[in-house]
Design an enzyme around this catalytic site. Sequence first.
Site, PDB file in Angstrom:
ATOM      1  N   LYS A 113      92.162   5.718  21.838  1.00 41.14           N
ATOM      2  CA  LYS A 113      90.861   5.897  22.494  1.00 41.14           C
ATOM      3  C   LYS A 113      89.779   5.057  21.830  1.00 41.14           C
ATOM      4  O   LYS A 113      88.964   4.413  22.499  1.00 41.14           O
ATOM      5  CB  LYS A 113      90.467   7.372  22.471  1.00 41.14           C
ATOM      6  CG  LYS A 113      89.079   7.654  23.049  1.00 41.14           C
ATOM      7  CD  LYS A 113      88.983   7.198  24.511  1.00 41.14           C
ATOM      8  CE  LYS A 113      87.543   7.287  25.026  1.00 41.14           C
ATOM      9  NZ  LYS A 113      87.084   8.668  25.114  1.00 41.14           N
ATOM     10  N   CYS A 159      79.764   6.383  24.526  1.00 44.02           N
ATOM     11  CA  CYS A 159      81.051   5.884  24.019  1.00 44.02           C
ATOM     12  C   CYS A 159      80.920   4.541  23.313  1.00 44.02           C
ATOM     13  O   CYS A 159      80.957   4.466  22.089  1.00 44.02           O
ATOM     14  CB  CYS A 159      82.047   5.767  25.177  1.00 44.02           C
ATOM     15  SG  CYS A 159      82.427   7.308  26.018  1.00 44.02           S
TER      16      CYS A 159
END
Length: 467
Positions: free
Chosen positions: A240, A294
């Site tokens: 991720k 993010c």
Amino acid sequence: MTNHHSETERASLYNSAQSVESQIEALRTGSVPVSVYGLGKMGLPLAAMYAKTTGNVLGADIDSAVVEELNEGHCHVKGEPELPELVAELVSNGALSATTDPLEAAEYGTVHVVIVPTPITAEHEPDLSILDAVTDDIGSGLETGDIVIIECTVPPRTTAERVRPALESASGLSIGEFGLAVCPERTSSGRALRDIRGAYPKVVGGIDAESARVTELVYGELTDADVLRVSDATTAEAVKVFEGLYRDVNIALANELATMAEELGIDVLEAIEVANTQPYCDIHRPGPGVGGHCIPFYPYFVIAPFETPTPLLETARAVNDSMPGFVVEKLGAEFEAEGMALSDASILLLGLTYRPGVEEIRASPSLAIAEQLSAQNALVYGVDPMLESVAEFDLQRLSLPEIEERAFDAVVVVTPHEEFESIQWDELERSSGQLFVLDGRDALDAPAITDAGHRLYTIGVGGDRGV
């Protein structure tokens, strides 16, 4: 909580003696209670999909307003298609409820799913305090046969070196008596349910083989996509984080090339588009900065905790963080060429959220652009149909209809919401001279701007395209 399944139906999946088919049946019929920790923009859609799959989910969030709304069947997350209807249905049929007490959730579930934020400190270090608190709460209620799944994005090695010992210490249990795995969310705001259902493969990695098996089984029921089991929990965490690092570095390349458009004398966006027809090339699009919860933060999950030098990641961050300043410098240069000071300018920012169609403002380029313009005493206005409040921005708010009632010296398109397509550019005025329009996303119809008599500059293209 009156809509919970009774304790007599409680079942576990970790080290279960049941067949795989029986375990799946138990999961799908609500015999395996699920607790989801964190009901924010990513957590609520995840809890809803778990509830739709299992019929037995208790969500935990310390925000009492969020919990109260959810228990009344209301969805506090905006801009997520199908989510309000799904939440209302799940709460009505008793499949989903919420509590402000994480200890209650810890005692309730046998599957514990953690999806809490990992912010960055002022020193650019990951702040794991929220995860630590939730881990302690889960550990206090952890029982033999439970499994804990980390969905939130964390620095690699966090689960193995931080979460595991904390759970073992708080519970008095050891791995082998309970399971622990990582299944990082791969979800974007505005399409959360679609992403969870199966837009991308799910990635799972366990602290031990049984943890990986159980997590793979659970997500095999939750998603229609493939479930990819990797070697261990740390690898799953890294997958991720690496996705975000790739995008940040790639966007930095695009942004740096875009700033060279005028000196090169070409349309850099055209060159990028054609370069990308070569299968080994995939340069992203430039813009006025990188926002969201993010991409601007994940590089620090690698930069800060580890000793290995990371000059590429740090440079990419610096390039992307410089783009709001590039916008302000471009405005200043345009006004200076006219003999006008930036401090005398009236500037309209179109789009304050970090991405079209979402209400998220975290690290939005508009924050820095407004702050820098205001610091130079420019008069700054902002329009964003997604936001109820613009208190975080150093500007004055206008509604979309109001922009035709005022004169501006410049308009900057930061985030091109669909609603901006209705703007009648020939109705926008400047008190004297031509209105300067800076398109940060190559989102405007260039002839519509120039035909209206305005000057246009597009990041990556240069000035007055379409004249």
